[in-house]
Write a protein that holds these residues in place. Sequence first.
Motif, PDB file in Angstrom:
ATOM      1  N   LEU A 247       0.698  -1.278   0.116  1.00 47.34           N
ATOM      2  CA  LEU A 247       0.125   0.126  -0.027  1.00 47.34           C
ATOM      3  C   LEU A 247       1.113   1.334  -0.005  1.00 47.34           C
ATOM      4  O   LEU A 247       1.732   1.385   0.835  1.00 47.34           O
ATOM      5  N   GLY A 248       0.541   2.115  -0.679  1.00 49.70           N
ATOM      6  CA  GLY A 248       1.504   3.289  -0.909  1.00 49.70           C
ATOM      7  C   GLY A 248       2.723   3.274  -1.918  1.00 49.70           C
ATOM      8  O   GLY A 248       3.087   4.446  -2.201  1.00 49.70           O
ATOM      9  N   LYS A 249       2.971   2.398  -2.275  1.00 52.68           N
ATOM     10  CA  LYS A 249       4.135   2.057  -2.779  1.00 52.68           C
ATOM     11  C   LYS A 249       4.016   2.395  -4.528  1.00 52.68           C
ATOM     12  O   LYS A 249       2.920   2.051  -4.986  1.00 52.68           O
ATOM     13  N   ASN A 250       4.611   3.043  -5.220  1.00 49.71           N
ATOM     14  CA  ASN A 250       4.762   3.617  -6.408  1.00 49.71           C
ATOM     15  C   ASN A 250       5.207   2.408  -7.368  1.00 49.71           C
ATOM     16  O   ASN A 250       6.265   1.678  -7.111  1.00 49.71           O
ATOM     17  N   TYR A 251       4.355   2.166  -8.518  1.00 48.09           N
ATOM     18  CA  TYR A 251       4.824   1.153  -9.597  1.00 48.09           C
ATOM     19  C   TYR A 251       4.540   1.839 -10.764  1.00 48.09           C
ATOM     20  O   TYR A 251       3.758   2.630 -11.268  1.00 48.09           O
TER      21      TYR A 251
END
Length: 414
Positions: A247-251
């Motif tokens: 959650l919250g991580k940029n991909y």
Amino acid sequence: MDTIVPRKNRKNKYILIASVVFLLLTVLVVMSMTKKRSLDVSSSEVSIKSVMVENFEDYIVFQAKVEPLNSMLINVIEGGSTQEIFVENGDFVEKGQPLARLYNPNTELSFMNQETAMIEQINNLNKAKLDLRTQELNLAKDLISIEHDYFDAKNLYDLNQKLYKQEILSKNEWETTQENFRYQTERKNIIQQSVQKEKKDNQILIAQINQSQGIMQKSLQILRENKKNFLVVATLAGRLSSFEPVLGKNYSAGETIGKIDVMKGYKLMADVDEFYLEKVSEGQKANIEYKEKMISVIVSKVIPEVKNGRFQVELQFENNKELDLRQGLSFGVRLLLSEKTKSTVIPKGSFYQETAGKWIFVVNGDKAERREIKLGRENPLYYEVLSGLKVGEKVITSGYKDYVEVEVLNLNKN
């Protein structure tokens, strides 16, 4: 009376002594140069094996893991930060089932701007098409009015023609009537041609506008579909693996966040030393031991890209209908490279690390002398001997790290 004593010649004596000394030194130098370098070694510190004839089978052994026969990667289509996660790693999912939702405000704003621009262009095309229709309608109205004038002129022409023939109408009035009829006729013909040409041109323009509108509508539909790409969905039914979004991580767009394994059949994947790259090919047979039974497998794919000194090999079961396999199981694979042949062999040992198979210590009584040899194929048990050794001879197969510069080993029993 004094007696004269003759003086001894000592020069020849010195020359003789120097010659003897030089000869002794020469003998010592020659002996030291021709004497083989030796080292005393306890026989218990080395491993001694016999040269023998065996059924040599060229094969290699490596570890392979069980993987589903078919899998599909889960890729991020529109990059963004993880906003929601709907499933967990290892869950079974259906085709189209939501897996996670990403969000990128900049991309969302870009979509909105593009959508607004496309809608505006579609409206402009509709207005252009409406203007063409209005233009056609005005021309049609003008044509009706002109045709009305023409029929009036024609009726007057027919009437005045009769009156002129009856000499009721003057010649001047008749000529005026003729000129007016000619004018109305040409006017009608010109306007009719103009209207027909305008209609054809408008038909072409309207067709082009319709085509442009169709393209714009498709682009708008694709854009609206792309807005849905923030929602990552399962492209097929199966079990999730390597699915660990945060959650919250940029991909980034195109980044892989997991895969879906189709639980219909299994295969084996292995990393093999690059030394065997030229020896392994599709179609080669191998076997594994599973539940005390030998299971046949076959090389289905060789991936020649070498990473960290190893390349990948894919193997498939010749018959896995009755196998109760699980993903992640590991097996030792025995891959055959040639059929069994009678060959002169020596057991494998760590001596090869220092000699590269070019020489070996051959035991003769309480000594072991260095000898040039030539080795051929190998398997996990033996090296094939091509030359330099005879059946029955004994050799030292343990490590030669301390014996690289030595030519003779004196083997002590203590």
